[in-house]
Scaffold this active site. Sequence first.
Site, PDB file in Angstrom:
ATOM      1  N   HIS A  16      -3.073   0.355   6.000  1.00  0.00           N
ATOM      2  CA  HIS A  16      -2.130   0.410   5.808  1.00  0.00           C
ATOM      3  C   HIS A  16      -1.154   0.201   5.135  1.00  0.00           C
ATOM      4  O   HIS A  16      -1.059  -0.125   3.755  1.00  0.00           O
ATOM      5  CB  HIS A  16      -2.237  -0.701   7.101  1.00  0.00           C
ATOM      6  CG  HIS A  16      -0.686  -1.350   7.472  1.00  0.00           C
ATOM      7  ND1 HIS A  16       0.851  -1.298   6.667  1.00  0.00           N
ATOM      8  CD2 HIS A  16      -0.511  -0.936   9.244  1.00  0.00           C
ATOM      9  CE1 HIS A  16       1.875  -2.216   7.370  1.00  0.00           C
ATOM     10  NE2 HIS A  16       1.840  -1.422   8.874  1.00  0.00           N
ATOM     11  N   ASP A  18       1.645  -1.445   3.570  1.00  0.00           N
ATOM     12  CA  ASP A  18       1.746  -2.728   3.001  1.00  0.00           C
ATOM     13  C   ASP A  18       0.921  -3.243   2.712  1.00  0.00           C
ATOM     14  O   ASP A  18       0.539  -3.329   1.908  1.00  0.00           O
ATOM     15  CB  ASP A  18       2.354  -4.283   3.852  1.00  0.00           C
ATOM     16  CG  ASP A  18       4.193  -3.087   4.866  1.00  0.00           C
ATOM     17  OD1 ASP A  18       4.154  -2.572   3.819  1.00  0.00           O
ATOM     18  OD2 ASP A  18       4.392  -3.711   5.805  1.00  0.00           O
ATOM     19  N   LYS A  19      -0.315  -2.865   2.829  1.00  0.00           N
ATOM     20  CA  LYS A  19      -1.752  -3.567   2.840  1.00  0.00           C
ATOM     21  C   LYS A  19      -2.221  -2.883   1.362  1.00  0.00           C
ATOM     22  O   LYS A  19      -2.522  -3.185   0.702  1.00  0.00           O
ATOM     23  CB  LYS A  19      -3.234  -3.386   3.493  1.00  0.00           C
ATOM     24  CG  LYS A  19      -2.798  -4.111   4.371  1.00  0.00           C
ATOM     25  CD  LYS A  19      -3.649  -5.566   4.299  1.00  0.00           C
ATOM     26  CE  LYS A  19      -2.666  -6.911   4.165  1.00  0.00           C
ATOM     27  NZ  LYS A  19      -2.672  -7.674   2.788  1.00  0.00           N
ATOM     28  N   GLU A  44       4.720  -6.787  -7.807  1.00  0.00           N
ATOM     29  CA  GLU A  44       5.085  -6.296  -6.617  1.00  0.00           C
ATOM     30  C   GLU A  44       4.862  -4.916  -6.259  1.00  0.00           C
ATOM     31  O   GLU A  44       5.251  -3.811  -7.753  1.00  0.00           O
ATOM     32  CB  GLU A  44       6.994  -5.778  -6.009  1.00  0.00           C
ATOM     33  CG  GLU A  44       7.868  -8.059  -6.217  1.00  0.00           C
ATOM     34  CD  GLU A  44       6.405  -8.764  -5.763  1.00  0.00           C
ATOM     35  OE1 GLU A  44       6.057  -8.138  -4.831  1.00  0.00           O
ATOM     36  OE2 GLU A  44       6.386  -9.944  -5.794  1.00  0.00           O
ATOM     37  N   GLU A  57       7.532  -9.889 -13.021  1.00  0.00           N
ATOM     38  CA  GLU A  57       7.623  -9.860 -14.096  1.00  0.00           C
ATOM     39  C   GLU A  57       5.565 -10.763 -14.907  1.00  0.00           C
ATOM     40  O   GLU A  57       4.824 -11.274 -13.616  1.00  0.00           O
ATOM     41  CB  GLU A  57       7.654 -11.446 -14.750  1.00  0.00           C
ATOM     42  CG  GLU A  57       9.902 -10.776 -13.545  1.00  0.00           C
ATOM     43  CD  GLU A  57      10.403 -12.130 -13.919  1.00  0.00           C
ATOM     44  OE1 GLU A  57      11.641 -12.570 -14.249  1.00  0.00           O
ATOM     45  OE2 GLU A  57       9.992 -13.745 -13.703  1.00  0.00           O
ATOM     46  N   LYS A 177      -4.109   0.065  13.318  1.00  0.00           N
ATOM     47  CA  LYS A 177      -3.708  -1.664  13.003  1.00  0.00           C
ATOM     48  C   LYS A 177      -4.437  -2.424  14.396  1.00  0.00           C
ATOM     49  O   LYS A 177      -5.638  -1.007  15.542  1.00  0.00           O
ATOM     50  CB  LYS A 177      -2.127  -1.799  14.124  1.00  0.00           C
ATOM     51  CG  LYS A 177      -1.536  -1.041  12.630  1.00  0.00           C
ATOM     52  CD  LYS A 177      -0.028  -1.306  12.889  1.00  0.00           C
ATOM     53  CE  LYS A 177       0.748  -2.861  12.865  1.00  0.00           C
ATOM     54  NZ  LYS A 177       2.185  -2.507  13.625  1.00  0.00           N
ATOM     55  N   PHE A 245      -1.073  10.374  16.187  1.00  0.00           N
ATOM     56  CA  PHE A 245      -1.654   9.595  14.589  1.00  0.00           C
ATOM     57  C   PHE A 245      -1.875   9.578  13.706  1.00  0.00           C
ATOM     58  O   PHE A 245      -2.913   9.992  13.016  1.00  0.00           O
ATOM     59  CB  PHE A 245      -1.781   8.015  15.455  1.00  0.00           C
ATOM     60  CG  PHE A 245      -1.456   7.192  13.763  1.00  0.00           C
ATOM     61  CD1 PHE A 245      -0.747   7.009  12.553  1.00  0.00           C
ATOM     62  CD2 PHE A 245      -2.155   5.789  14.411  1.00  0.00           C
ATOM     63  CE1 PHE A 245      -0.692   6.662  11.757  1.00  0.00           C
ATOM     64  CE2 PHE A 245      -1.633   4.912  13.369  1.00  0.00           C
ATOM     65  CZ  PHE A 245      -1.203   4.988  11.860  1.00  0.00           C
ATOM     66  N   ASP A 253       5.221   5.878   6.408  1.00  0.00           N
ATOM     67  CA  ASP A 253       6.190   4.290   6.542  1.00  0.00           C
ATOM     68  C   ASP A 253       5.632   4.264   5.146  1.00  0.00           C
ATOM     69  O   ASP A 253       4.549   3.573   4.743  1.00  0.00           O
ATOM     70  CB  ASP A 253       5.816   3.431   7.594  1.00  0.00           C
ATOM     71  CG  ASP A 253       6.424   2.588   7.235  1.00  0.00           C
ATOM     72  OD1 ASP A 253       7.608   2.439   7.083  1.00  0.00           O
ATOM     73  OD2 ASP A 253       6.640   1.399   8.360  1.00  0.00           O
ATOM     74  N   ALA A 254       7.012   3.403   4.325  1.00  0.00           N
ATOM     75  CA  ALA A 254       7.226   2.849   3.431  1.00  0.00           C
ATOM     76  C   ALA A 254       5.661   1.521   2.779  1.00  0.00           C
ATOM     77  O   ALA A 254       6.205   0.992   3.915  1.00  0.00           O
ATOM     78  CB  ALA A 254       8.199   2.668   2.480  1.00  0.00           C
ATOM     79  N   ARG A 259       4.276  -8.264   2.937  1.00  0.00           N
ATOM     80  CA  ARG A 259       5.302  -8.217   3.872  1.00  0.00           C
ATOM     81  C   ARG A 259       3.584  -8.256   5.744  1.00  0.00           C
ATOM     82  O   ARG A 259       4.744  -8.406   6.643  1.00  0.00           O
ATOM     83  CB  ARG A 259       5.320  -6.349   4.314  1.00  0.00           C
ATOM     84  CG  ARG A 259       6.902  -6.815   3.279  1.00  0.00           C
ATOM     85  CD  ARG A 259       7.677  -5.056   4.296  1.00  0.00           C
ATOM     86  NE  ARG A 259       7.660  -3.963   4.776  1.00  0.00           N
ATOM     87  CZ  ARG A 259       7.586  -3.021   4.353  1.00  0.00           C
ATOM     88  NH1 ARG A 259       9.274  -2.461   4.624  1.00  0.00           N
ATOM     89  NH2 ARG A 259       7.670  -1.776   4.544  1.00  0.00           N
ATOM     90  N   LYS A 260       2.940  -8.167   5.040  1.00  0.00           N
ATOM     91  CA  LYS A 260       1.626  -9.400   5.929  1.00  0.00           C
ATOM     92  C   LYS A 260       1.151 -10.423   6.225  1.00  0.00           C
ATOM     93  O   LYS A 260      -0.337 -11.300   6.218  1.00  0.00           O
ATOM     94  CB  LYS A 260       1.069  -8.018   5.387  1.00  0.00           C
ATOM     95  CG  LYS A 260       1.230  -6.133   6.186  1.00  0.00           C
ATOM     96  CD  LYS A 260       1.356  -6.541   8.206  1.00  0.00           C
ATOM     97  CE  LYS A 260       2.101  -4.947   8.374  1.00  0.00           C
ATOM     98  NZ  LYS A 260       3.944  -4.883   8.059  1.00  0.00           N
ATOM     99  N   LYS A 280       0.512 -12.000  -6.682  1.00  0.00           N
ATOM    100  CA  LYS A 280       0.572 -13.489  -7.860  1.00  0.00           C
ATOM    101  C   LYS A 280      -0.739 -13.784  -8.554  1.00  0.00           C
ATOM    102  O   LYS A 280      -1.737 -13.947  -7.841  1.00  0.00           O
ATOM    103  CB  LYS A 280       1.214 -14.421  -6.755  1.00  0.00           C
ATOM    104  CG  LYS A 280       2.854 -13.924  -6.811  1.00  0.00           C
ATOM    105  CD  LYS A 280       3.097 -14.926  -5.156  1.00  0.00           C
ATOM    106  CE  LYS A 280       4.825 -14.314  -4.747  1.00  0.00           C
ATOM    107  NZ  LYS A 280       5.098 -15.126  -3.737  1.00  0.00           N
ATOM    108  N   LYS A 284       1.140 -19.614  -9.830  1.00  0.00           N
ATOM    109  CA  LYS A 284       1.582 -19.583  -8.306  1.00  0.00           C
ATOM    110  C   LYS A 284       1.362 -20.261  -7.037  1.00  0.00           C
ATOM    111  O   LYS A 284       0.335 -20.262  -6.625  1.00  0.00           O
ATOM    112  CB  LYS A 284       1.742 -17.763  -7.769  1.00  0.00           C
ATOM    113  CG  LYS A 284       2.708 -17.702  -8.403  1.00  0.00           C
ATOM    114  CD  LYS A 284       3.283 -17.119 -10.065  1.00  0.00           C
ATOM    115  CE  LYS A 284       3.723 -16.690 -10.920  1.00  0.00           C
ATOM    116  NZ  LYS A 284       3.281 -16.221 -12.148  1.00  0.00           N
ATOM    117  N   ASP A 286       2.112 -20.213  -4.315  1.00  0.00           N
ATOM    118  CA  ASP A 286       2.065 -19.946  -2.653  1.00  0.00           C
ATOM    119  C   ASP A 286       0.850 -19.309  -2.958  1.00  0.00           C
ATOM    120  O   ASP A 286       0.878 -19.372  -1.945  1.00  0.00           O
ATOM    121  CB  ASP A 286       3.604 -18.300  -3.192  1.00  0.00           C
ATOM    122  CG  ASP A 286       4.807 -18.410  -3.152  1.00  0.00           C
ATOM    123  OD1 ASP A 286       4.878 -19.843  -1.959  1.00  0.00           O
ATOM    124  OD2 ASP A 286       5.588 -17.521  -3.190  1.00  0.00           O
TER     125      ASP A 286
END
Length: 403
Positions: A16, A18-19, A44, A57, A177, A245, A253-254, A259-260, A280, A284, A286
């Site tokens: 995917h 995003d992955k 990123e 960074e 998916k 597909f 798709d970008a 995002r997941k 990260k 961090k 997060d």
Amino acid sequence: MRTSYLFTSESVSEGHPDKVADQISDAIVDLFLTKDPEARVACETMTTTNRVVLAGEIRGRGIMDENGNWAEGVREEIERTVRETVKRIGYEQSGFHWDRLEFANHLHPQSAHIAQGVDATGNKDEGAGDQGIMFGFACDETPDLMPATLDYSHKILQRMAQDRHSGTAPFLEPDAKSQVTLRFEAGKPVEATAIVVSTQHAKGYDSGDKESELHAYVKAVVRDVLPAGLITDATVFHINPTGSFEIGGPDGDAGITGRKIIVDTYGGAAPHGGGAFSGKDPTKVDRSAAYAARYLAKNIVAAGLAKRCTIQLAYAIGVPQPLSLYVDTHGTGIVGDDAIEAAIGKITKLGGLTPRGIRTHLRLNRPIYSPTAAYGHFGRKAEGELFPWEKTDLVEDLEAALA
């Protein structure tokens, strides 16, 4: 707490878009931690048609100095790592090819103002890398103490990826998916009411006998992955419901890092603080505090103290100690939630749940993050070994603290 209901979770494959971005970002984290275990990384990634862009960074010995000068050979290592990651996933398509994609690196030095708040200096301990709230969750729906809907969604796509890589299912392409809907009775999954699988495929597998072959394959995987009895004659399958597909991944798709976040965590079965993990370093919170919260929640359930447990932690940037610890066993605990909170505070090996305490106990300053970036950060193993936050080695400590 409701005991009879329908619940749904989704997952996405390693291919995917995003992955793909998440895996590239975490491959860069691992590369830098290999060079400097104290490296600071916020990487990123953006992916699109035959293009990968890095931004963020960084700071670390043997990587980049404070003026933005790269150590010898590091820029080339970064690009090689990106291309190797895309190749491992399996992208050799005209619209996204590991060897032909254009690559741009816009990583730059970490802000000195962030560094002064986070680094340990003098009598000041290392502070949290950012403010925020982090959640951990565990439940007794599966042996891995994960929500069943998400666990099965992940495992369907993992099996399909294994078959694609091995050549067992050569008609599969990397992007896919899944979605699993289960009916719960008395709080336990009793039936799969709906299964959705959309998978990128080779040309021609959207009609006729080839489409039938693809559909039969997916149904066989689902029946093999889900426990016996959950698939019934009433289970509804939606396999490639749009029809074709063929164009997928970053060409279709970008993709963007982070995002997941619901796929990465608990499939919607628990709250989420909003922070992504991939790209990260473990200063961090997060990332590291979310891992610690899962570690605590899983050990509470593994100890038999509750059937379900949600943990919340909160931090302020530059401040070592968490601002709050919250435990919710959703009415399933055998002792009070406040008693569990107090017990956690007595476990000295956790280092007061400071960023340094978490990193030290869970040994997070290692290059262990690439395997986390697809099929979830929780409830599974990497290369045969549990992620450190998945271990249940706090059970005795919790029991002793509650005695």
